[in-house]
Write a protein that holds these residues in place. Sequence first.
Motif, PDB file in Angstrom:
ATOM      1  N   PHE A 163      36.607  37.145  31.606  1.00  0.00           N
ATOM      2  CA  PHE A 163      37.617  36.294  31.450  1.00  0.00           C
ATOM      3  C   PHE A 163      38.392  36.099  32.934  1.00  0.00           C
ATOM      4  CE2 PHE A 163      41.959  34.897  30.784  1.00  0.00           C
ATOM      5  CZ  PHE A 163      41.730  33.903  29.981  1.00  0.00           C
ATOM      6  N   ILE A 164      38.483  37.298  33.559  1.00  0.00           N
ATOM      7  CA  ILE A 164      38.960  37.134  34.867  1.00  0.00           C
ATOM      8  C   ILE A 164      38.024  36.482  35.747  1.00  0.00           C
ATOM      9  CG2 ILE A 164      39.878  38.432  36.995  1.00  0.00           C
ATOM     10  CD1 ILE A 164      41.773  38.461  34.671  1.00  0.00           C
ATOM     11  N   HIS A 165      36.976  36.770  35.732  1.00  0.00           N
ATOM     12  CA  HIS A 165      35.736  35.979  36.505  1.00  0.00           C
ATOM     13  C   HIS A 165      35.907  34.435  35.956  1.00  0.00           C
ATOM     14  CE1 HIS A 165      32.291  34.733  38.279  1.00  0.00           C
ATOM     15  NE2 HIS A 165      31.608  34.089  37.456  1.00  0.00           N
ATOM     16  N   GLU A 210      52.089  40.073  37.468  1.00  0.00           N
ATOM     17  CA  GLU A 210      52.891  41.300  37.542  1.00  0.00           C
ATOM     18  C   GLU A 210      51.982  42.489  38.513  1.00  0.00           C
ATOM     19  OE1 GLU A 210      53.814  44.745  34.172  1.00  0.00           O
ATOM     20  OE2 GLU A 210      55.108  43.206  33.978  1.00  0.00           O
ATOM     21  N   ALA A 211      50.483  42.474  37.944  1.00  0.00           N
ATOM     22  CA  ALA A 211      49.711  43.485  38.518  1.00  0.00           C
ATOM     23  C   ALA A 211      49.509  42.990  39.968  1.00  0.00           C
ATOM     24  CB  ALA A 211      48.436  43.270  37.823  1.00  0.00           C
ATOM     25  N   LEU A 212      49.359  41.861  40.290  1.00  0.00           N
ATOM     26  CA  LEU A 212      49.289  41.592  41.914  1.00  0.00           C
ATOM     27  C   LEU A 212      50.688  41.448  42.501  1.00  0.00           C
ATOM     28  CD1 LEU A 212      46.635  38.889  41.117  1.00  0.00           C
ATOM     29  CD2 LEU A 212      46.327  40.928  42.098  1.00  0.00           C
ATOM     30  N   ILE A 227      43.870  38.653  44.717  1.00  0.00           N
ATOM     31  CA  ILE A 227      43.064  39.912  44.103  1.00  0.00           C
ATOM     32  C   ILE A 227      42.628  40.600  45.351  1.00  0.00           C
ATOM     33  CG2 ILE A 227      41.007  40.322  42.993  1.00  0.00           C
ATOM     34  CD1 ILE A 227      41.470  38.009  40.911  1.00  0.00           C
ATOM     35  N   GLU A 228      42.204  39.814  46.295  1.00  0.00           N
ATOM     36  CA  GLU A 228      41.477  40.511  47.580  1.00  0.00           C
ATOM     37  C   GLU A 228      42.658  41.263  48.218  1.00  0.00           C
ATOM     38  OE1 GLU A 228      39.204  37.366  49.325  1.00  0.00           O
ATOM     39  OE2 GLU A 228      37.793  37.382  47.887  1.00  0.00           O
ATOM     40  N   ASP A 229      43.712  40.634  48.476  1.00  0.00           N
ATOM     41  CA  ASP A 229      44.790  41.246  49.402  1.00  0.00           C
ATOM     42  C   ASP A 229      45.222  42.364  48.724  1.00  0.00           C
ATOM     43  OD1 ASP A 229      44.412  38.980  51.165  1.00  0.00           O
ATOM     44  OD2 ASP A 229      46.163  37.980  50.455  1.00  0.00           O
ATOM     45  N   ARG A 230      45.397  42.436  47.153  1.00  0.00           N
ATOM     46  CA  ARG A 230      45.967  43.632  46.764  1.00  0.00           C
ATOM     47  C   ARG A 230      45.026  44.664  46.274  1.00  0.00           C
ATOM     48  NH1 ARG A 230      49.360  40.485  48.202  1.00  0.00           N
ATOM     49  NH2 ARG A 230      51.169  40.106  46.811  1.00  0.00           N
ATOM     50  N   ASP A 231      43.537  44.327  46.913  1.00  0.00           N
ATOM     51  CA  ASP A 231      42.339  45.245  46.506  1.00  0.00           C
ATOM     52  C   ASP A 231      42.216  45.543  45.299  1.00  0.00           C
ATOM     53  OD1 ASP A 231      40.290  46.664  47.805  1.00  0.00           O
ATOM     54  OD2 ASP A 231      41.314  48.541  47.906  1.00  0.00           O
ATOM     55  N   PHE A 232      42.208  44.794  44.231  1.00  0.00           N
ATOM     56  CA  PHE A 232      41.935  44.685  42.883  1.00  0.00           C
ATOM     57  C   PHE A 232      40.629  44.237  42.694  1.00  0.00           C
ATOM     58  CE2 PHE A 232      46.482  45.242  41.928  1.00  0.00           C
ATOM     59  CZ  PHE A 232      46.384  45.829  40.344  1.00  0.00           C
ATOM     60  N   SER A 233      39.849  45.014  41.481  1.00  0.00           N
ATOM     61  CA  SER A 233      38.765  44.500  41.018  1.00  0.00           C
ATOM     62  C   SER A 233      38.910  43.618  39.964  1.00  0.00           C
ATOM     63  CB  SER A 233      37.685  45.573  40.801  1.00  0.00           C
ATOM     64  OG  SER A 233      38.173  46.104  39.531  1.00  0.00           O
ATOM     65  N   GLN A 234      38.092  42.650  39.574  1.00  0.00           N
ATOM     66  CA  GLN A 234      38.071  41.715  38.520  1.00  0.00           C
ATOM     67  C   GLN A 234      38.375  42.788  37.107  1.00  0.00           C
ATOM     68  OE1 GLN A 234      35.256  38.750  38.225  1.00  0.00           O
ATOM     69  NE2 GLN A 234      36.116  37.684  40.018  1.00  0.00           N
ATOM     70  N   ALA A 235      37.565  43.685  37.110  1.00  0.00           N
ATOM     71  CA  ALA A 235      37.564  44.501  36.144  1.00  0.00           C
ATOM     72  C   ALA A 235      39.125  45.283  35.991  1.00  0.00           C
ATOM     73  CB  ALA A 235      36.586  45.824  36.085  1.00  0.00           C
ATOM     74  N   ARG A 236      39.497  45.892  37.069  1.00  0.00           N
ATOM     75  CA  ARG A 236      40.825  46.473  37.168  1.00  0.00           C
ATOM     76  C   ARG A 236      41.815  45.486  36.746  1.00  0.00           C
ATOM     77  NH1 ARG A 236      43.951  48.431  42.397  1.00  0.00           N
ATOM     78  NH2 ARG A 236      45.743  48.989  41.491  1.00  0.00           N
ATOM     79  N   LEU A 237      41.873  44.299  37.111  1.00  0.00           N
ATOM     80  CA  LEU A 237      42.648  43.347  36.554  1.00  0.00           C
ATOM     81  C   LEU A 237      42.892  43.010  35.445  1.00  0.00           C
ATOM     82  CD1 LEU A 237      45.112  41.422  37.755  1.00  0.00           C
ATOM     83  CD2 LEU A 237      43.390  39.609  38.232  1.00  0.00           C
ATOM     84  N   GLY A 238      41.730  42.727  34.944  1.00  0.00           N
ATOM     85  CA  GLY A 238      41.277  42.512  33.396  1.00  0.00           C
ATOM     86  C   GLY A 238      42.024  43.600  32.475  1.00  0.00           C
ATOM     87  N   ARG A 239      41.667  44.982  33.005  1.00  0.00           N
ATOM     88  CA  ARG A 239      42.197  46.065  32.115  1.00  0.00           C
ATOM     89  C   ARG A 239      43.548  46.024  32.075  1.00  0.00           C
ATOM     90  NH1 ARG A 239      38.094  48.806  34.630  1.00  0.00           N
ATOM     91  NH2 ARG A 239      39.519  49.713  36.327  1.00  0.00           N
ATOM     92  N   TYR A 240      44.492  45.737  33.243  1.00  0.00           N
ATOM     93  CA  TYR A 240      45.957  45.573  33.472  1.00  0.00           C
ATOM     94  C   TYR A 240      46.513  44.563  32.483  1.00  0.00           C
ATOM     95  CZ  TYR A 240      50.546  45.867  35.470  1.00  0.00           C
ATOM     96  OH  TYR A 240      51.767  46.116  35.609  1.00  0.00           O
TER      97      TYR A 240
END
Length: 104
Positions: free
Chosen positions: A28-30, A50-52, A8-21
């Motif tokens: 839930f991601i948290h 896939e997102a990551l 998540i950190e390496d791909r510069d994703f927030s938990q919210a963005r990953l959750g939306r994807y």
Amino acid sequence: MDLLVRYIEDRDFSQARLGRYAGVSRQFIHKLTSGETRTCSQRVGELIEEALAVLPGTLFAAEVSPVRRQRVASSAPSGRPRTESTSARAAAQRGAFADARSHS
């Protein structure tokens, strides 16, 4: 789940963005990243990977129980995957991602 956090950190994703994807909540991601929840549906696991942009099976491993349908699980500290309860699976299918441990 340290590996998930690193991706998540390496791909510069927030938990919210990953959750939306993945079609789940930030909460839930948290829970997945903190280890509070160790399982998710196979589809959610696939969408997170896939997102990551990681190979399938990198973050989640399919688990089949003789009683339950296939789930994906991160490795628990003991190295053994956890299963999600039937009621939590039903809640997840309705889109209300509950903490699997509270239904065990």
